[in-house]
Design a protein around this motif. Sequence first.
Motif, PDB file in Angstrom:
ATOM      1  N   SER A 241      -6.943   2.492  -7.977  1.00  0.00           N
ATOM      2  CA  SER A 241      -8.294   2.105  -8.392  1.00  0.00           C
ATOM      3  C   SER A 241      -9.187   1.985  -7.162  1.00  0.00           C
ATOM      4  N   GLY A 242     -10.489   1.876  -7.403  1.00  0.00           N
ATOM      5  CA  GLY A 242     -11.432   1.692  -6.298  1.00  0.00           C
ATOM      6  C   GLY A 242     -11.151   0.417  -5.521  1.00  0.00           C
ATOM      7  N   ARG A 243     -10.792  -0.644  -6.230  1.00  0.00           N
ATOM      8  CA  ARG A 243     -10.460  -1.915  -5.573  1.00  0.00           C
ATOM      9  C   ARG A 243      -9.248  -1.748  -4.666  1.00  0.00           C
ATOM     10  N   GLN A 244      -8.249  -1.014  -5.123  1.00  0.00           N
ATOM     11  CA  GLN A 244      -7.055  -0.811  -4.317  1.00  0.00           C
ATOM     12  C   GLN A 244      -7.362   0.036  -3.080  1.00  0.00           C
ATOM     13  N   ILE A 245      -8.212   1.016  -3.237  1.00  0.00           N
ATOM     14  CA  ILE A 245      -8.598   1.841  -2.086  1.00  0.00           C
ATOM     15  C   ILE A 245      -9.347   1.003  -1.058  1.00  0.00           C
ATOM     16  N   ALA A 246     -10.230   0.117  -1.521  1.00  0.00           N
ATOM     17  CA  ALA A 246     -10.958  -0.763  -0.605  1.00  0.00           C
ATOM     18  C   ALA A 246     -10.006  -1.688   0.142  1.00  0.00           C
TER      19      ALA A 246
ATOM     20  N   TRP B 169       1.732   7.149  -6.424  1.00  0.00           N
ATOM     21  CA  TRP B 169       0.756   8.216  -6.659  1.00  0.00           C
ATOM     22  C   TRP B 169       1.391   9.589  -6.444  1.00  0.00           C
TER      23      TRP B 169
ATOM     24  N   THR C 233       0.830  -1.206   0.000  1.00  0.00           N
ATOM     25  CA  THR C 233       0.000   0.000   0.000  1.00  0.00           C
ATOM     26  C   THR C 233       0.864   1.255   0.000  1.00  0.00           C
TER      27      THR C 233
END
Length: 305
Positions: free
Chosen positions: A134-139, A126, A119
Amino acid sequence: MTASLTTGAAAPASQRAGFLLAFLGAIAFSAKAIIVKLAYRHGVDATTLIMYRMLFALPLFMAMAWWAGRGKAALTGRDWLGVLGLGFSGYYLSSYLDFAGLAYVSASLERLILYLNPTLVLLLGWLLYRRAPSGRQIAGLALGYAGMLLVFGIELQAEGPQVLWGSLLVFLSTVSYSVYLVCSGQFVQRLGSLRLVGLATSVACVLCIAQFLLLRPLSAALVPAPVIGLSVLNAVLCTAVPVLMVMMAVERLGAAAVAQTGMVGPLSTILMGVWLLGEPFTPAIAVGTLLVLAGIYVFSRRPAG
Protein backbone atom coordinates in the motif's frame (compact mmCIF):
# COMPACT_ATOMS: atom_id res chain seq x y z
CA MET A 1 -21.27 -10.27 39.29
CA THR A 2 -18.22 -11.27 41.32
CA ALA A 3 -16.98 -13.55 38.55
CA SER A 4 -17.21 -10.78 35.95
CA LEU A 5 -15.30 -8.36 38.19
CA THR A 6 -12.60 -10.96 38.71
CA THR A 7 -12.33 -11.57 34.97
CA GLY A 8 -12.18 -7.82 34.30
CA ALA A 9 -9.39 -7.36 36.82
CA ALA A 10 -7.45 -10.32 35.42
CA ALA A 11 -7.43 -8.92 31.87
CA PRO A 12 -5.41 -5.75 32.65
CA ALA A 13 -3.03 -7.81 34.79
CA SER A 14 -2.49 -10.22 31.89
CA GLN A 15 -1.90 -7.30 29.53
CA ARG A 16 0.61 -5.71 31.88
CA ALA A 17 2.44 -9.02 32.12
CA GLY A 18 2.35 -9.30 28.32
CA PHE A 19 3.87 -5.85 27.80
CA LEU A 20 6.56 -6.58 30.39
CA LEU A 21 7.43 -9.87 28.69
CA ALA A 22 7.52 -8.22 25.25
CA PHE A 23 9.65 -5.36 26.59
CA LEU A 24 12.17 -7.63 28.31
CA GLY A 25 12.22 -10.04 25.36
CA ALA A 26 13.06 -7.25 22.90
CA ILE A 27 15.89 -6.00 25.13
CA ALA A 28 17.24 -9.54 25.62
CA PHE A 29 17.23 -10.21 21.87
CA SER A 30 19.03 -6.92 21.26
CA ALA A 31 21.73 -7.67 23.83
CA LYS A 32 22.99 -10.45 21.55
CA ALA A 33 24.92 -7.97 19.42
CA ILE A 34 26.59 -6.46 22.49
CA ILE A 35 27.68 -9.89 23.76
CA VAL A 36 29.06 -10.86 20.34
CA LYS A 37 31.06 -7.62 20.10
CA LEU A 38 32.47 -8.17 23.60
CA ALA A 39 33.47 -11.74 22.68
CA TYR A 40 35.26 -10.56 19.52
CA ARG A 41 37.61 -8.54 21.74
CA HIS A 42 39.12 -11.86 22.86
CA GLY A 43 40.23 -12.81 19.33
CA VAL A 44 37.61 -15.47 18.60
CA ASP A 45 36.16 -15.83 15.08
CA ALA A 46 32.52 -16.05 13.98
CA THR A 47 32.57 -19.81 13.27
CA THR A 48 33.87 -20.66 16.75
CA LEU A 49 31.69 -18.11 18.52
CA ILE A 50 28.44 -19.24 16.95
CA MET A 51 29.39 -22.88 17.59
CA TYR A 52 29.58 -22.19 21.31
CA ARG A 53 26.32 -20.23 21.30
CA MET A 54 24.48 -23.07 19.56
CA LEU A 55 26.20 -25.78 21.61
CA PHE A 56 24.83 -24.29 24.82
CA ALA A 57 21.44 -23.47 23.27
CA LEU A 58 20.86 -26.94 21.76
CA PRO A 59 19.62 -28.68 24.96
CA LEU A 60 17.25 -25.78 25.64
CA PHE A 61 15.66 -25.90 22.21
CA MET A 62 15.45 -29.70 22.18
CA ALA A 63 13.60 -29.50 25.49
CA MET A 64 11.33 -26.80 24.03
CA ALA A 65 10.50 -28.98 21.00
CA TRP A 66 9.82 -32.00 23.24
CA TRP A 67 7.58 -29.99 25.57
CA ALA A 68 5.56 -28.42 22.76
CA GLY A 69 5.22 -31.76 20.95
CA ARG A 70 3.86 -33.81 23.84
CA GLY A 71 0.71 -35.66 22.78
CA LYS A 72 0.95 -34.26 19.24
CA ALA A 73 1.09 -36.26 16.02
CA ALA A 74 4.52 -37.35 14.80
CA LEU A 75 6.09 -35.31 12.02
CA THR A 76 5.69 -36.55 8.45
CA GLY A 77 8.55 -36.69 5.97
CA ARG A 78 7.29 -33.45 4.44
CA ASP A 79 7.25 -31.83 7.88
CA TRP A 80 10.87 -32.83 8.49
CA LEU A 81 11.94 -31.43 5.11
CA GLY A 82 10.23 -28.17 6.01
CA VAL A 83 11.88 -28.08 9.45
CA LEU A 84 15.29 -28.72 7.89
CA GLY A 85 14.83 -25.98 5.31
CA LEU A 86 13.48 -23.47 7.81
CA GLY A 87 16.21 -24.31 10.32
CA PHE A 88 18.86 -23.74 7.65
CA SER A 89 17.45 -20.42 6.43
CA GLY A 90 15.91 -18.94 9.54
CA TYR A 91 18.42 -19.81 12.22
CA TYR A 92 21.64 -21.28 10.80
CA LEU A 93 22.37 -19.08 7.78
CA SER A 94 20.86 -15.91 9.20
CA SER A 95 22.68 -16.34 12.53
CA TYR A 96 26.05 -17.05 10.93
CA LEU A 97 25.82 -14.09 8.55
CA ASP A 98 24.78 -11.84 11.42
CA PHE A 99 27.71 -12.95 13.62
CA ALA A 100 30.12 -12.52 10.70
CA GLY A 101 28.79 -9.05 9.93
CA LEU A 102 29.16 -7.92 13.54
CA ALA A 103 32.93 -8.26 13.17
CA TYR A 104 32.84 -5.24 10.83
CA VAL A 105 29.96 -2.98 11.92
CA SER A 106 28.74 -1.45 15.15
CA ALA A 107 26.03 -3.12 17.22
CA SER A 108 23.80 -0.09 16.57
CA LEU A 109 23.99 -0.33 12.77
CA GLU A 110 23.50 -4.11 12.92
CA ARG A 111 20.31 -3.74 14.93
CA LEU A 112 18.90 -1.06 12.60
CA ILE A 113 19.50 -3.27 9.55
CA LEU A 114 17.87 -6.26 11.24
CA TYR A 115 14.93 -4.11 12.28
CA LEU A 116 14.08 -3.57 8.61
CA ASN A 117 12.99 -7.22 8.48
CA PRO A 118 9.24 -6.48 8.00
CA THR A 119 9.99 -4.53 4.83
CA LEU A 120 11.85 -7.48 3.34
CA VAL A 121 8.96 -9.80 4.24
CA LEU A 122 6.69 -7.42 2.30
CA LEU A 123 9.04 -7.35 -0.71
CA LEU A 124 9.31 -11.15 -0.74
CA GLY A 125 5.53 -11.42 -0.51
CA TRP A 126 5.25 -9.09 -3.48
CA LEU A 127 7.80 -11.06 -5.53
CA LEU A 128 6.45 -14.50 -4.64
CA TYR A 129 2.72 -13.91 -4.24
CA ARG A 130 2.13 -10.60 -6.05
CA ARG A 131 0.87 -8.88 -2.88
CA ALA A 132 1.20 -5.24 -3.82
CA PRO A 133 2.28 -2.87 -0.99
CA SER A 134 0.00 0.00 0.00
CA GLY A 135 1.00 3.66 -0.20
CA ARG A 136 1.38 3.75 3.58
CA GLN A 137 3.74 0.77 3.48
CA ILE A 138 5.82 2.36 0.73
CA ALA A 139 6.11 5.56 2.78
CA GLY A 140 7.19 3.59 5.84
CA LEU A 141 9.67 1.64 3.75
CA ALA A 142 11.20 4.87 2.39
CA LEU A 143 11.53 6.38 5.88
CA GLY A 144 13.12 3.24 7.32
CA TYR A 145 15.71 2.80 4.60
CA ALA A 146 16.54 6.52 4.60
CA GLY A 147 17.34 6.28 8.32
CA MET A 148 19.41 3.13 7.91
CA LEU A 149 21.38 4.63 4.99
CA LEU A 150 22.08 7.76 7.04
CA VAL A 151 23.61 5.73 9.89
CA PHE A 152 25.40 3.51 7.36
CA GLY A 153 26.94 6.55 5.63
CA ILE A 154 28.18 7.99 8.93
CA GLU A 155 29.79 4.69 9.95
CA LEU A 156 31.27 4.12 6.48
CA GLN A 157 32.94 7.53 6.59
CA ALA A 158 34.31 6.91 10.09
CA GLU A 159 35.39 3.25 9.81
CA GLY A 160 36.12 2.70 6.13
CA PRO A 161 35.20 0.04 3.51
CA GLN A 162 34.88 -2.79 6.05
CA VAL A 163 31.49 -1.32 7.00
CA LEU A 164 30.23 -2.01 3.48
CA TRP A 165 31.11 -5.71 3.76
CA GLY A 166 29.72 -6.03 7.29
CA SER A 167 26.48 -4.28 6.35
CA LEU A 168 26.05 -6.58 3.35
CA LEU A 169 26.47 -9.65 5.59
CA VAL A 170 23.92 -8.37 8.11
CA PHE A 171 21.51 -7.43 5.32
CA LEU A 172 21.81 -10.93 3.82
CA SER A 173 21.15 -12.30 7.31
CA THR A 174 17.94 -10.28 7.37
CA VAL A 175 16.99 -11.60 3.93
CA SER A 176 17.59 -15.17 5.07
CA TYR A 177 15.40 -14.73 8.14
CA SER A 178 12.71 -13.06 6.03
CA VAL A 179 12.62 -16.12 3.77
CA TYR A 180 12.02 -18.19 6.90
CA LEU A 181 9.14 -15.95 7.98
CA VAL A 182 7.49 -15.99 4.54
CA CYS A 183 7.78 -19.78 4.17
CA SER A 184 6.97 -20.84 7.73
CA GLY A 185 3.24 -20.02 7.76
CA GLN A 186 1.86 -23.44 6.83
CA PHE A 187 4.27 -25.22 9.19
CA VAL A 188 3.30 -22.96 12.10
CA GLN A 189 -0.33 -23.96 11.54
CA ARG A 190 0.55 -27.67 11.42
CA LEU A 191 3.14 -27.89 14.20
CA GLY A 192 2.53 -24.83 16.39
CA SER A 193 4.95 -21.93 16.75
CA LEU A 194 6.81 -23.15 19.84
CA ARG A 195 7.33 -26.67 18.46
CA LEU A 196 8.51 -25.33 15.11
CA VAL A 197 10.95 -22.88 16.71
CA GLY A 198 12.33 -25.61 18.95
CA LEU A 199 12.83 -28.06 16.08
CA ALA A 200 14.13 -25.56 13.52
CA THR A 201 16.57 -24.01 15.98
CA SER A 202 17.80 -27.46 17.04
CA VAL A 203 18.57 -28.14 13.36
CA ALA A 204 20.47 -24.84 13.18
CA CYS A 205 22.43 -25.70 16.33
CA VAL A 206 23.55 -29.02 14.83
CA LEU A 207 24.54 -27.29 11.56
CA CYS A 208 26.60 -24.65 13.39
CA ILE A 209 28.42 -27.31 15.42
CA ALA A 210 29.04 -29.39 12.26
CA GLN A 211 30.35 -26.30 10.45
CA PHE A 212 32.93 -25.76 13.19
CA LEU A 213 34.03 -29.42 13.11
CA LEU A 214 34.45 -29.25 9.31
CA LEU A 215 36.22 -25.88 9.10
CA ARG A 216 38.27 -25.66 12.29
CA PRO A 217 40.67 -27.98 14.15
CA LEU A 218 39.51 -29.09 17.58
CA SER A 219 42.25 -26.91 19.08
CA ALA A 220 40.24 -23.85 17.94
CA ALA A 221 37.71 -24.72 20.66
CA LEU A 222 40.28 -23.63 23.26
CA VAL A 223 39.12 -20.06 23.83
CA PRO A 224 39.52 -17.65 26.74
CA ALA A 225 37.17 -18.26 29.68
CA PRO A 226 35.25 -14.99 29.13
CA VAL A 227 34.20 -16.25 25.68
CA ILE A 228 32.62 -19.32 27.28
CA GLY A 229 30.78 -17.18 29.82
CA LEU A 230 29.57 -14.76 27.15
CA SER A 231 28.43 -17.69 24.97
CA VAL A 232 26.37 -19.14 27.81
CA LEU A 233 24.75 -15.72 28.33
CA ASN A 234 24.10 -15.47 24.61
CA ALA A 235 22.56 -18.94 24.41
CA VAL A 236 20.33 -18.57 27.47
CA LEU A 237 19.60 -14.89 28.01
CA CYS A 238 19.64 -13.68 24.41
CA THR A 239 18.36 -16.76 22.56
CA ALA A 240 16.17 -19.24 24.43
CA VAL A 241 14.67 -16.99 27.13
CA PRO A 242 13.52 -14.19 24.79
CA VAL A 243 11.89 -16.74 22.46
CA LEU A 244 9.73 -17.89 25.36
CA MET A 245 9.08 -14.32 26.53
CA VAL A 246 7.89 -13.20 23.10
CA MET A 247 5.70 -16.31 22.66
CA MET A 248 4.06 -15.67 26.05
CA ALA A 249 3.61 -11.99 25.20
CA VAL A 250 1.93 -12.84 21.88
CA GLU A 251 -0.54 -15.08 23.75
CA ARG A 252 -1.51 -12.15 25.99
CA LEU A 253 -1.36 -9.21 23.56
CA GLY A 254 -1.36 -10.47 19.99
CA ALA A 255 1.43 -10.26 17.41
CA ALA A 256 0.77 -6.63 16.38
CA ALA A 257 1.16 -5.17 19.88
CA VAL A 258 4.28 -7.25 20.52
CA ALA A 259 5.80 -6.06 17.24
CA GLN A 260 5.24 -2.42 18.24
CA THR A 261 6.78 -3.06 21.67
CA GLY A 262 9.81 -4.48 19.86
CA MET A 263 10.74 -0.92 18.88
CA VAL A 264 12.59 -0.74 22.19
CA GLY A 265 15.12 -3.18 20.69
CA PRO A 266 17.19 -0.80 18.53
CA LEU A 267 17.11 1.87 21.25
CA SER A 268 18.36 -0.56 23.89
CA THR A 269 21.12 -1.78 21.55
CA ILE A 270 22.31 1.77 20.96
CA LEU A 271 22.29 2.60 24.67
CA MET A 272 24.13 -0.62 25.57
CA GLY A 273 26.58 -0.02 22.72
CA VAL A 274 27.42 3.43 24.05
CA TRP A 275 27.64 2.20 27.65
CA LEU A 276 29.44 -1.16 27.25
CA LEU A 277 31.29 -0.82 23.93
CA GLY A 278 32.05 2.89 23.78
CA GLU A 279 30.27 3.28 20.43
CA PRO A 280 29.61 6.87 19.36
CA PHE A 281 26.15 8.41 19.51
CA THR A 282 25.82 11.64 17.54
CA PRO A 283 22.78 13.76 16.60
CA ALA A 284 22.96 12.34 13.06
CA ILE A 285 22.83 8.76 14.37
CA ALA A 286 19.89 9.77 16.58
CA VAL A 287 18.06 11.17 13.53
CA GLY A 288 18.76 8.02 11.51
CA THR A 289 17.51 5.81 14.33
CA LEU A 290 14.31 7.83 14.72
CA LEU A 291 13.71 7.60 10.96
CA VAL A 292 14.04 3.81 11.07
CA LEU A 293 11.69 3.53 14.05
CA ALA A 294 9.18 5.92 12.48
CA GLY A 295 9.36 4.07 9.18
CA ILE A 296 8.67 0.66 10.75
CA TYR A 297 5.86 2.16 12.86
CA VAL A 298 4.17 3.65 9.77
CA PHE A 299 4.86 0.46 7.81
CA SER A 300 3.40 -1.87 10.45
CA ARG A 301 0.45 0.28 11.55
CA ARG A 302 -2.93 -1.07 10.56
CA PRO A 303 -5.10 1.29 8.53
CA ALA A 304 -7.91 2.96 10.44
CA GLY A 305 -11.36 1.42 10.09
